[in-house]
Design a protein around this motif. Structure first.
Motif, short mmCIF file in Angstrom:
data_model
loop_
_atom_site.label_atom_id
_atom_site.label_comp_id
_atom_site.label_asym_id
_atom_site.label_seq_id
_atom_site.Cartn_x
_atom_site.Cartn_y
_atom_site.Cartn_z
N ASN A 173 9.13 -10.16 3.75
CA ASN A 173 7.73 -10.49 3.99
C ASN A 173 7.53 -11.93 4.43
OD1 ASN A 173 4.92 -11.45 2.35
ND2 ASN A 173 4.75 -9.68 3.68
N VAL A 174 8.22 -12.88 3.79
CA VAL A 174 7.95 -14.30 4.07
C VAL A 174 9.13 -15.03 4.70
CG1 VAL A 174 6.32 -14.40 2.14
CG2 VAL A 174 8.70 -15.11 1.77
N GLY A 175 10.31 -14.37 4.79
CA GLY A 175 11.49 -15.02 5.31
C GLY A 175 12.30 -15.67 4.21
N PHE A 176 13.61 -15.87 4.46
CA PHE A 176 14.49 -16.36 3.39
C PHE A 176 14.12 -17.77 2.94
CE2 PHE A 176 18.27 -18.74 2.07
CZ PHE A 176 18.57 -18.05 0.91
N LEU A 177 13.83 -18.66 3.87
CA LEU A 177 13.56 -20.05 3.49
C LEU A 177 12.34 -20.14 2.57
CD1 LEU A 177 14.23 -23.02 3.71
CD2 LEU A 177 12.81 -23.14 5.78
N ALA A 178 11.25 -19.47 2.94
CA ALA A 178 10.05 -19.50 2.11
C ALA A 178 10.29 -18.82 0.76
CB ALA A 178 8.89 -18.83 2.83
N ALA A 179 11.08 -17.74 0.77
CA ALA A 179 11.40 -17.06 -0.48
C ALA A 179 12.24 -17.96 -1.38
CB ALA A 179 12.13 -15.75 -0.21
N LYS A 180 13.22 -18.64 -0.79
CA LYS A 180 14.08 -19.54 -1.58
C LYS A 180 13.25 -20.66 -2.21
CE LYS A 180 18.10 -21.15 -3.00
NZ LYS A 180 19.06 -21.78 -2.07
N GLN A 181 12.22 -21.11 -1.52
CA GLN A 181 11.35 -22.14 -2.08
C GLN A 181 10.56 -21.62 -3.28
OE1 GLN A 181 9.16 -23.12 1.47
NE2 GLN A 181 10.62 -24.71 2.11
N GLN A 182 10.43 -20.30 -3.38
CA GLN A 182 9.74 -19.69 -4.52
C GLN A 182 10.67 -19.33 -5.67
OE1 GLN A 182 7.11 -16.36 -3.81
NE2 GLN A 182 6.76 -16.97 -1.67
N LEU A 183 11.97 -19.58 -5.54
CA LEU A 183 12.93 -19.05 -6.51
C LEU A 183 12.58 -19.43 -7.94
CD1 LEU A 183 15.50 -17.57 -7.23
CD2 LEU A 183 16.79 -19.66 -6.71
N GLU A 184 12.34 -20.70 -8.20
CA GLU A 184 12.03 -21.11 -9.57
C GLU A 184 10.73 -20.50 -10.06
OE1 GLU A 184 12.41 -25.27 -10.33
OE2 GLU A 184 14.43 -25.40 -9.48
N THR A 185 9.76 -20.36 -9.17
CA THR A 185 8.50 -19.70 -9.54
C THR A 185 8.74 -18.25 -9.94
OG1 THR A 185 7.25 -21.12 -8.04
CG2 THR A 185 6.20 -19.07 -8.72
N ARG A 186 9.58 -17.56 -9.18
CA ARG A 186 9.87 -16.16 -9.48
C ARG A 186 10.67 -16.02 -10.79
NH1 ARG A 186 6.53 -15.99 -6.32
NH2 ARG A 186 5.59 -15.34 -8.28
N LEU A 187 11.53 -16.99 -11.08
CA LEU A 187 12.25 -16.96 -12.35
C LEU A 187 11.28 -17.07 -13.52
CD1 LEU A 187 15.36 -19.24 -11.65
CD2 LEU A 187 15.32 -16.75 -11.85
N LEU A 188 10.19 -17.80 -13.32
CA LEU A 188 9.22 -17.98 -14.39
C LEU A 188 8.20 -16.86 -14.46
CD1 LEU A 188 8.41 -21.80 -14.06
CD2 LEU A 188 10.02 -20.69 -15.63
N PHE A 189 7.67 -16.46 -13.30
CA PHE A 189 6.51 -15.56 -13.27
C PHE A 189 6.84 -14.14 -12.79
CE2 PHE A 189 4.54 -19.83 -12.70
CZ PHE A 189 3.87 -19.87 -13.91
N GLY A 190 8.02 -13.92 -12.28
CA GLY A 190 8.41 -12.56 -11.93
C GLY A 190 7.81 -12.05 -10.64
N PHE A 191 7.83 -10.71 -10.50
CA PHE A 191 7.59 -10.07 -9.21
C PHE A 191 6.49 -9.01 -9.21
CE2 PHE A 191 11.77 -11.86 -8.43
CZ PHE A 191 11.74 -12.20 -7.08
N TYR A 192 5.66 -8.95 -10.24
CA TYR A 192 4.57 -7.98 -10.15
C TYR A 192 3.68 -8.34 -8.95
CZ TYR A 192 5.34 -5.17 -14.30
OH TYR A 192 5.85 -4.27 -15.20
N PRO A 193 3.24 -7.34 -8.18
CA PRO A 193 2.50 -7.64 -6.95
C PRO A 193 1.32 -8.59 -7.15
CG PRO A 193 3.10 -5.34 -6.97
CD PRO A 193 3.52 -5.89 -8.30
N ASP A 194 0.49 -8.36 -8.16
CA ASP A 194 -0.66 -9.25 -8.39
C ASP A 194 -0.22 -10.68 -8.70
OD1 ASP A 194 -2.55 -7.38 -7.87
OD2 ASP A 194 -3.14 -7.03 -9.94
N VAL A 195 0.92 -10.81 -9.36
CA VAL A 195 1.44 -12.13 -9.69
C VAL A 195 1.91 -12.85 -8.43
CG1 VAL A 195 3.30 -13.35 -10.89
CG2 VAL A 195 2.07 -11.49 -12.04
N VAL A 196 2.61 -12.12 -7.56
CA VAL A 196 3.14 -12.71 -6.33
C VAL A 196 2.02 -13.12 -5.38
CG1 VAL A 196 4.53 -12.25 -4.26
CG2 VAL A 196 5.34 -11.48 -6.50
N THR A 197 0.97 -12.32 -5.31
CA THR A 197 -0.08 -12.56 -4.31
C THR A 197 -1.23 -13.41 -4.81
OG1 THR A 197 -1.13 -10.44 -4.89
CG2 THR A 197 0.46 -10.41 -3.09
#
Length: 377
Positions: free
Chosen positions: A141-165
């Motif tokens: 959806n966002v490309g690898f670079l943008a996703a990698k910039q979210q890595l620490e955020t995803r480790l903390l907050f996870g991947f539920y759709p409402d959380v991601v968006t």
């Protein structure tokens, strides 16, 4: 909308003549995905079993009543099907008596749905599972670079759709998800009468992510019997909150064979249970967060890729261990997980000599992408 990998699998079975059954946690996008496919198909009938009048129409029904209900519609979507008593028999009537009707079924709980539909729909359905958004879907959806910039955020907050968006509102969303939504099916279908015990169990499991879990020790800690612990963990698995990893033991006398590790399907839910969203740089549990992230993402890779593999961890009584193993087609691959790219790792010599793994790989934050997108063994 983030494109879901499961969409490809559903499309491949779209005209199979069998019911397509999608299960998964609440709020991961099952209804959104199936609704999207139905809209593209054209005229369809949505039956939302959260509504009492819809449940009444579907419970203990007949072919004649179903024909009147469905009319000329060629696609029927039954949402939250686990809320309908005897839903398996109703779905069987549709698949057997109306073969020209495409039947889609979603359920937020395996607690009742599996037992209700497995026998009546034997040979009449394809089963699918939808997880929270995967790393692979985020990259798409966002490309690898943008996703990698979210890595620490995803480790903390996870991947539920409402959380991601909903950036900035993650804590309140996870607070709601980890309370009312998390327990709704357990309290409704699981027969749990003491939610405070469930709260204590979840906290202890969240603190032990990445460590071996003893049911006897859990029972002593929470002060309930071992049988109740086993029952509650089984229910948490069926509600798609946690999953177990079993120990690998074949040949060596000193291998651990009776313990297990328990992981959460989503890091955000795990951290919400502990009410702990400290930044990665301040955490003492980054190793556990990293391991939970990698193993839960790998479950998505295997499922969406249609791969059948047995998954394990390995440890001996002498404290030699390997974080994660996969056994496929008689071959064994082994992985160690380290957040720090410079960490020194040596795979246990007894394991290497005994099992001759095809690959032994250290996964860290600079090379993890292939492991969670199936671009490496």
């Amino acid at each position: 909308m983030i494109e879901r990998l499961l969409e490809r699998q559903l499309r491949s079975r779209w005209n199979s003549g069998k019911a397509l059954v999608v299960t998964g946690p609440r709020q991961v996008g099952k209804t959104t995905l199936l609704h999207k496919l139905c809209v593209e198909e054209g005229d369809y009938l949505l039956l939302n079993a959260d509504e009492a009048d819809v449940r009444a129409l579907l419970e203990n029904t007949s072919v004649t009543r179903l024909r009147q209900l469905i009319g000329s519609k060629k696609t029927v979507f039954v949402d939250e099907a686990q809320r309908v008593r005897n839903i398996g028999l109703t779905l069987k009537l549709i698949t057997d008596q109306m073969p020209d009707v495409r039947l889609l079924v979603s359920g937020s709980s395996a607690l009742d749905l599996a037992s209700e539909i497995n026998e009546p729909l034997t040979g009449r359905k394809f089963d699918f599972h939808l997880y929270p958004i995967s790393w692979q879907e985020l990259v798409g959806n966002v490309g690898f670079l943008a996703a990698k910039q979210q890595l620490e955020t995803r480790l903390l907050f996870g991947f539920y759709p409402d959380v991601v968006t909903n950036v900035g509102d993650e804590r309140s969303i996870l607070q709601q998800l980890s309370s009312s939504y998390l327990y709704k099916d357990l309290l409704t279908f699981g027969g749990i009468r003491r939610p405070e015990v469930l709260d204590k169990l979840l906290v202890v499991l969240a603190l032990q992510v990445g460590s071996e879990v003893s049911y006897n020790e859990l029972a002593r800690t929470i002060q309930i019997d071992k049988a109740t612990i086993e029952t509650y963990i089984g229910l948490l698995e069926k509600a798609f909150i946690v999953f177990r990893l079993q120990p690998f033991s074949r040949n060596l006398r000193h291998e651990i064979s009776s313990s297990r590790k328990i992981y959460f399907y989503d890091n955000g839910i795990r951290n919400a249970i502990l009410a702990d969203f400290k930044p990665v740089a301040l955490r003492t549990d980054i190793g556990a967060l990293w391991e939970n992230f990698l193993i839960s993402e790998r479950q998505k890779v295997l499922h969406y890729g249609g791969q059948w593999a047995r998954t394990y961890f390995w440890r001996t009584h002498q404290q030699q261990e390997i974080d994660y193993l996969e056994e496929k087609d008689g071959a064994i691959d082994a992985w160690e997980f380290k957040w720090n790219p410079n960490a020194k790792v040596r795979f246990a010599k007894p394991f290497i000599e005994t099992y001759s793994p095809g690959h032994t790989t250290v996964i860290h934050r600079d090379n993890f992408d292939g492991f969670v997108t199936d671009n490496q063994p």
